[in-house]
Write a protein that holds these residues in place. Structure first.
Motif, PDB file in Angstrom:
ATOM      1  N   MET A  52       7.763  -2.683  -3.150  1.00 20.13           N
ATOM      2  CA  MET A  52       7.997  -4.034  -2.848  1.00 20.13           C
ATOM      3  C   MET A  52       9.020  -4.533  -4.197  1.00 20.13           C
ATOM      4  SD  MET A  52       4.670  -5.435  -1.295  1.00 20.13           S
ATOM      5  CE  MET A  52       5.328  -7.073  -1.522  1.00 20.13           C
ATOM      6  N   MET A  53       8.510  -4.048  -5.238  1.00 22.92           N
ATOM      7  CA  MET A  53       9.190  -4.346  -6.611  1.00 22.92           C
ATOM      8  C   MET A  53      10.631  -3.880  -6.533  1.00 22.92           C
ATOM      9  SD  MET A  53       7.359  -6.621  -8.003  1.00 22.92           S
ATOM     10  CE  MET A  53       8.209  -6.866  -9.469  1.00 22.92           C
ATOM     11  N   THR A  79       3.544  -6.017   5.000  1.00 20.60           N
ATOM     12  CA  THR A  79       2.482  -5.968   6.058  1.00 20.60           C
ATOM     13  C   THR A  79       1.603  -5.202   5.668  1.00 20.60           C
ATOM     14  OG1 THR A  79       4.107  -7.131   7.737  1.00 20.60           O
ATOM     15  CG2 THR A  79       1.801  -6.196   8.432  1.00 20.60           C
ATOM     16  N   LYS A  80       2.143  -3.736   5.378  1.00 21.07           N
ATOM     17  CA  LYS A  80       1.040  -2.623   5.321  1.00 21.07           C
ATOM     18  C   LYS A  80       0.432  -3.022   4.055  1.00 21.07           C
ATOM     19  CE  LYS A  80       3.997   1.054   7.409  1.00 21.07           C
ATOM     20  NZ  LYS A  80       4.843   2.270   7.206  1.00 21.07           N
ATOM     21  N   THR A  81       0.978  -3.302   2.878  1.00 17.48           N
ATOM     22  CA  THR A  81       0.414  -3.784   1.618  1.00 17.48           C
ATOM     23  C   THR A  81      -0.540  -4.846   1.753  1.00 17.48           C
ATOM     24  OG1 THR A  81       2.497  -3.387   0.431  1.00 17.48           O
ATOM     25  CG2 THR A  81       0.804  -4.390  -0.755  1.00 17.48           C
ATOM     26  N   ARG A  82      -0.282  -5.883   2.698  1.00 19.28           N
ATOM     27  CA  ARG A  82      -1.407  -6.826   2.815  1.00 19.28           C
ATOM     28  C   ARG A  82      -2.659  -6.395   3.267  1.00 19.28           C
ATOM     29  NH1 ARG A  82       3.104 -10.176   4.579  1.00 19.28           N
ATOM     30  NH2 ARG A  82       4.128 -11.417   3.308  1.00 19.28           N
ATOM     31  N   ILE A  89      -3.635  -1.761 -11.040  1.00 24.02           N
ATOM     32  CA  ILE A  89      -4.028  -1.380 -10.023  1.00 24.02           C
ATOM     33  C   ILE A  89      -4.116   0.415  -9.891  1.00 24.02           C
ATOM     34  CG2 ILE A  89      -3.620  -1.037  -7.401  1.00 24.02           C
ATOM     35  CD1 ILE A  89      -2.789  -4.007  -7.703  1.00 24.02           C
ATOM     36  N   LEU A  90      -2.793   1.095 -10.404  1.00 27.54           N
ATOM     37  CA  LEU A  90      -2.904   2.441 -10.454  1.00 27.54           C
ATOM     38  C   LEU A  90      -3.696   3.123 -11.412  1.00 27.54           C
ATOM     39  CD1 LEU A  90       1.178   2.772 -10.104  1.00 27.54           C
ATOM     40  CD2 LEU A  90      -0.674   3.159  -8.217  1.00 27.54           C
ATOM     41  N   GLY A 138      -0.929   0.599  -4.781  1.00 30.34           N
ATOM     42  CA  GLY A 138      -0.130   0.580  -6.100  1.00 30.34           C
ATOM     43  C   GLY A 138       1.363   1.129  -5.897  1.00 30.34           C
ATOM     44  N   LYS A 139       1.499   2.191  -4.867  1.00 29.49           N
ATOM     45  CA  LYS A 139       2.728   2.713  -4.430  1.00 29.49           C
ATOM     46  C   LYS A 139       3.507   1.651  -3.700  1.00 29.49           C
ATOM     47  CE  LYS A 139       1.339   7.384  -4.883  1.00 29.49           C
ATOM     48  NZ  LYS A 139       1.243   8.831  -4.158  1.00 29.49           N
TER      49      LYS A 139
END
Length: 271
Positions: free
Chosen positions: A263-264, A5-8, A193-194, A257-258
């Motif tokens: 998530m990966m 959710t934070k990433t979205r 992204i990073l 990116g972090k």
């Protein structure tokens, strides 16, 4: 709130900010940040949110234009560097020992010299202008990702289904496209992204040192470099607001990116 959710939320916010800044930079008329000596060195106010400089130019609109330039260079540099890394890393892992030695030699060559030296050298060689700084930043950020992609593909290419495909006569190129690239796509996207915030910071740093975008363009590096002359006279807003704006963009993409990296990873994917 879990990490997905934070990433979205972070991705939505970042895309919205980048789109608005990019669009505003294109549509922004020069008259909004033109010279106006009647209002020089004005403090931040409702009329001038970030104040004005020693020539009466509105710092809010100059900052918007500067962020547009930085975002353009950052997007170009991160995409080009990532593609270079993808091609070289895949070639090193797939096309035999000679290709591997050649790619590793290039990587060691670029990483063996201080990064800033290479940036300055290529920027001067390509021209101290917008195009030159884009080429310099794009041409110097691929080595770390090249090593990552090479290592990922080497770990994959000895798996059973890859060996079967090779014995069936499938070419190295088709094996790379059909079987290897889909596996490294997530890592490629995360590193791209990073790379974006790094590219923005290096562009601003080069411009700040006078080796990048010329002074007539309101880049963030130009704004920060010019503001250094007036900090001692109390004009703190000339550097604080542009610097904070740049920092917020960088931290936002760095956080995305972090979060994607977490998530990966199986041990943190469900947090």
């Amino acid at each position: 709130m879990n990490i997905r959710t934070k990433t979205r939320i972070a991705i939505t916010a970042a895309l919205s900010v980048v789109f608005l800044l990019y669009l505003s930079g294109i549509l922004l008329p020069k008259s909004l940040y033109a010279v106006d000596l009647a209002h020089k060195n004005s403090l931040p106010s409702p009329a001038h949110l970030f104040g004005t400089d020693w020539l009466g130019r509105d710092m809010f609109f100059r900052t918007l234009k500067g962020l547009h330039i930085s975002i353009t260079i950052g997007m170009f540099a991160s995409c080009v560097s990532s593609v270079i890394a993808l091609v070289l890393g895949t070639a090193a892992a797939v096309f035999g020992r000679k290709a591997d030695y050649a790619v590793l030699f290039l990587v060691d060559l670029f990483q063996g010299v201080p990064h800033l030296i290479f940036l300055i050298f290529i920027a001067l060689l390509a021209g101290r202008n917008f195009t030159g700084i884009m080429i310099a930043v794009a041409a110097t950020h691929w080595p770390p990702l090249t090593r990552v992609i090479r290592a990922e593909i080497i770990s994959l290419k000895n798996r059973q289904y890859i060996l079967v495909a090779r014995r069936l006569g499938v070419s190295h190129l088709m094996v790379a496209v059909r079987h290897l690239l889909p596996h490294i796509a997530p890592q490629f996207i995360i590193n791209m992204i990073l790379l974006f915030p790094h590219a923005i910071l290096h562009e601003a740093g080069l411009t700040f040192l006078g080796m990048g975008i010329p002074p007539e363009q309101p880049a963030i590096g130009v704004i920060l470099s010019e503001s250094m002359r007036y900090i001692t006279s109390g004009c703190w807003w000339l550097s604080v607001f542009p610097g904070i704006s740049l920092l917020m963009i960088v931290l936002l993409f760095d956080q995305i990116g972090k979060n994607l990296q977490k998530m990966m990873q199986p041990e943190t994917a469900q947090e």
